[in-house]
Enzyme design. Structure first.
Site, short mmCIF file in Angstrom:
data_model
loop_
_atom_site.label_atom_id
_atom_site.label_comp_id
_atom_site.label_asym_id
_atom_site.label_seq_id
_atom_site.Cartn_x
_atom_site.Cartn_y
_atom_site.Cartn_z
CB SER A 132 -0.86 0.00 1.27
OG SER A 132 -1.50 1.25 1.43
CE1 TYR A 145 -3.78 -2.60 5.15
CE2 TYR A 145 -3.42 -0.26 4.71
CZ TYR A 145 -3.66 -1.54 4.26
OH TYR A 145 -3.77 -1.79 2.91
N1 LIG Z 1 -8.79 -0.57 -1.21
C1 LIG Z 1 -7.77 0.20 -0.93
O1 LIG Z 1 -7.91 1.44 -0.86
C2 LIG Z 1 -6.40 -0.40 -0.74
C3 LIG Z 1 -5.30 0.44 -0.81
C4 LIG Z 1 -4.01 -0.08 -0.69
C5 LIG Z 1 -3.83 -1.44 -0.49
N2 LIG Z 1 -4.92 -2.26 -0.40
C6 LIG Z 1 -4.68 -3.69 -0.23
O2 LIG Z 1 -5.24 -4.39 -1.32
C7 LIG Z 1 -5.53 -5.74 -0.94
C8 LIG Z 1 -6.92 -6.08 -1.42
O3 LIG Z 1 -7.86 -5.30 -0.74
P1 LIG Z 1 -9.18 -4.76 -1.44
O4 LIG Z 1 -9.05 -3.31 -1.59
O5 LIG Z 1 -9.50 -5.60 -2.62
O6 LIG Z 1 -10.25 -4.96 -0.27
P2 LIG Z 1 -11.32 -6.13 0.04
O7 LIG Z 1 -12.35 -6.14 -1.02
O8 LIG Z 1 -11.71 -5.93 1.45
O9 LIG Z 1 -10.47 -7.47 -0.14
C9 LIG Z 1 -9.65 -7.96 0.87
C10 LIG Z 1 -9.57 -9.46 0.72
O10 LIG Z 1 -8.71 -9.99 1.74
C11 LIG Z 1 -9.37 -11.09 2.32
N3 LIG Z 1 -8.93 -11.41 3.66
C12 LIG Z 1 -8.94 -10.65 4.79
N4 LIG Z 1 -8.46 -11.37 5.83
C13 LIG Z 1 -8.15 -12.61 5.34
C14 LIG Z 1 -7.60 -13.79 5.90
N5 LIG Z 1 -7.30 -13.89 7.21
N6 LIG Z 1 -7.40 -14.86 5.09
C15 LIG Z 1 -7.70 -14.80 3.78
N7 LIG Z 1 -8.24 -13.72 3.19
C16 LIG Z 1 -8.44 -12.64 3.97
C17 LIG Z 1 -10.85 -10.73 2.27
O11 LIG Z 1 -11.59 -11.92 2.42
P3 LIG Z 1 -13.01 -12.04 3.19
O12 LIG Z 1 -14.02 -11.81 2.11
O13 LIG Z 1 -13.00 -13.42 3.72
O14 LIG Z 1 -13.03 -10.98 4.26
C18 LIG Z 1 -10.93 -10.13 0.88
O15 LIG Z 1 -11.02 -11.14 -0.09
C19 LIG Z 1 -5.32 -5.80 0.56
O16 LIG Z 1 -4.06 -6.37 0.85
C20 LIG Z 1 -5.31 -4.33 0.99
O17 LIG Z 1 -4.55 -4.15 2.16
C21 LIG Z 1 -6.19 -1.78 -0.52
#
Ligand SMILES: NC(=O)c1ccc[n+]([C@@H]2O[C@H](COP(=O)([O-])OP(=O)(O)OC[C@H]3O[C@@H](n4cnc5c(N)ncnc54)[C@H](OP(=O)(O)O)[C@@H]3O)[C@@H](O)[C@H]2O)c1
Length: 269
Positions: A132, A145
């Site tokens: 991130s 985080y």
């Molecule tokens: N959205 C943003 O603004 C942003 C910015 C920078 C980085 N990121 C990073 O991008 C990545 C994807 O996030 P996203 O934005 O796509 O959000 P998201 O839709 O909330 O996706 C996060 C995913 O991680 C899974 N997860 C959480 N805890 C887990 C565990 N213990 N074991 C396996 N899976 C788990 C969730 O599964 P469940 O459905 O089971 O909860 C979901 O599939 C993450 O690493 C996040 O930190 C996001």
């Protein structure tokens, strides 16, 4: 030849859209998630295999890696699962803190370690981890985080020394804000001493100010595809307008000035 990608956190957001993109490009996709029963879209795609994986469960990691390798030898591991623990440090329990690091950091590192003997044997393999921009520019009331993501950034760089000579590549994808359910899936904690400021931060988010430039996750998935296929030894891929723009600002202005701007944006101070 048909290639295979293993994805964590494929139930939603970036993980899911990346699974669809690689399937469209003809790859075999091993899409892992905590609850495969809820998934109705990826399960319809012929080259997508769903496997249950909670990355904070070390035993399940070992079982799933063995299963995945039986389905198809994995070319690319995409460590994408993660969530944000928000709130003042004083309001966060040991258990919440440990779960944040167990999922974002140790889950990623353990899963990578479990794949290494297979990659080493084949003298091939690419490891890509979603970090991130928060690793470089943290936002208020979210100190743990970005610490997890900063750990992954430097871990990725550090691992290149041991992997380069084995024919294994390791990279990170560094997005800024993305239009996913990430904020809704955040774990929020409250502490009375910090409540007023925390409410300002939440209000700033709900007015979508800081996240108004959020990128489409499809654009970030395209960068994951590029990182998986470009054959370059580039380590960090700043992905999407938000990350690229703000990282440039950081380089120009320095962290103190950027933190002042973020403080004003979120807290009005
Ligand atoms: N959205 C943003 O603004 C942003 C910015 C920078 C980085 N990121 C990073 O991008 C990545 C994807 O996030 P996203 O934005 O796509 O959000 P998201 O839709 O909330 O996706 C996060 C995913 O991680 C899974 N997860 C959480 N805890 C887990 C565990 N213990 N074991 C396996 N899976 C788990 C969730 O599964 P469940 O459905 O089971 O909860 C979901 O599939 C993450 O690493 C996040 O930190 C996001």
């Amino acid at each position: 030849m048909n290639k295979t990608i293993f994805i964590t956190g494929a139930s939603s957001g970036l993980g899911k859209i990346t699974a669809k993109l690689f399937a469209e490009k003809g790859w075999t996709v091993i899409a892992t998630m905590r609850n495969t029963e809820k998934e109705t879209e990826l399960s319809q795609l012929p080259t997508v295999h769903l496997l249950q994986l909670d990355v904070s469960n070390p035993k399940q990691i070992m079982e799933v890696v063995a299963k995945a390798e039986q389905i198809s030898p994995v070319d690319v591991l995409f460590n994408n699962a993660g969530y944000v623990l928000a709130g003042a440090l004083e309001g966060i329990s040991d258990e919440q803190m440990e779960q944040q690091f167990n999922t974002n950091v140790f889950g990623t590192i353990r899963l990578t370690r479990a794949f290494l003997p297979y990659f080493r044997e084949r003298k091939a393999g690419t490891i890509i981890t979603t970090t991130s921009l928060g690793a470089y520019i943290p936002d208020p009331f979210m100190s743990l985080y970005p610490a997890t993501k900063a750990a992954l950034e430097i871990w990725t760089a550090g691992m290149t020394y041991e992997l380069d000579r084995l024919g294994i590549t390791i990279k990170s994808i560094v997005p800024g804000f993305m239009q996913t359910n990430f904020a809704n899936n955040a774990q929020m904690t409250l502490h009375p001493v910090y409540e007023e400021e925390m409410m300002k931060v939440l209000a700033a988010y709900s007015n979508s100010g800081p996240a108004s430039e959020a990128d489409n996750p499809a654009d970030i998935a395209a960068v994951v595809y590029e990182a998986a296929t470009d054959g370059k030894s580039q380590i960090h891929y700043f992905a999407g307008n938000d990350a690229i723009t703000r990282y440039k600002e950081l380089k120009l202005e320095g962290i103190d000035s950027i933190l002042d701007t973020r403080r004003k944006l979120f807290l009005g101070e």
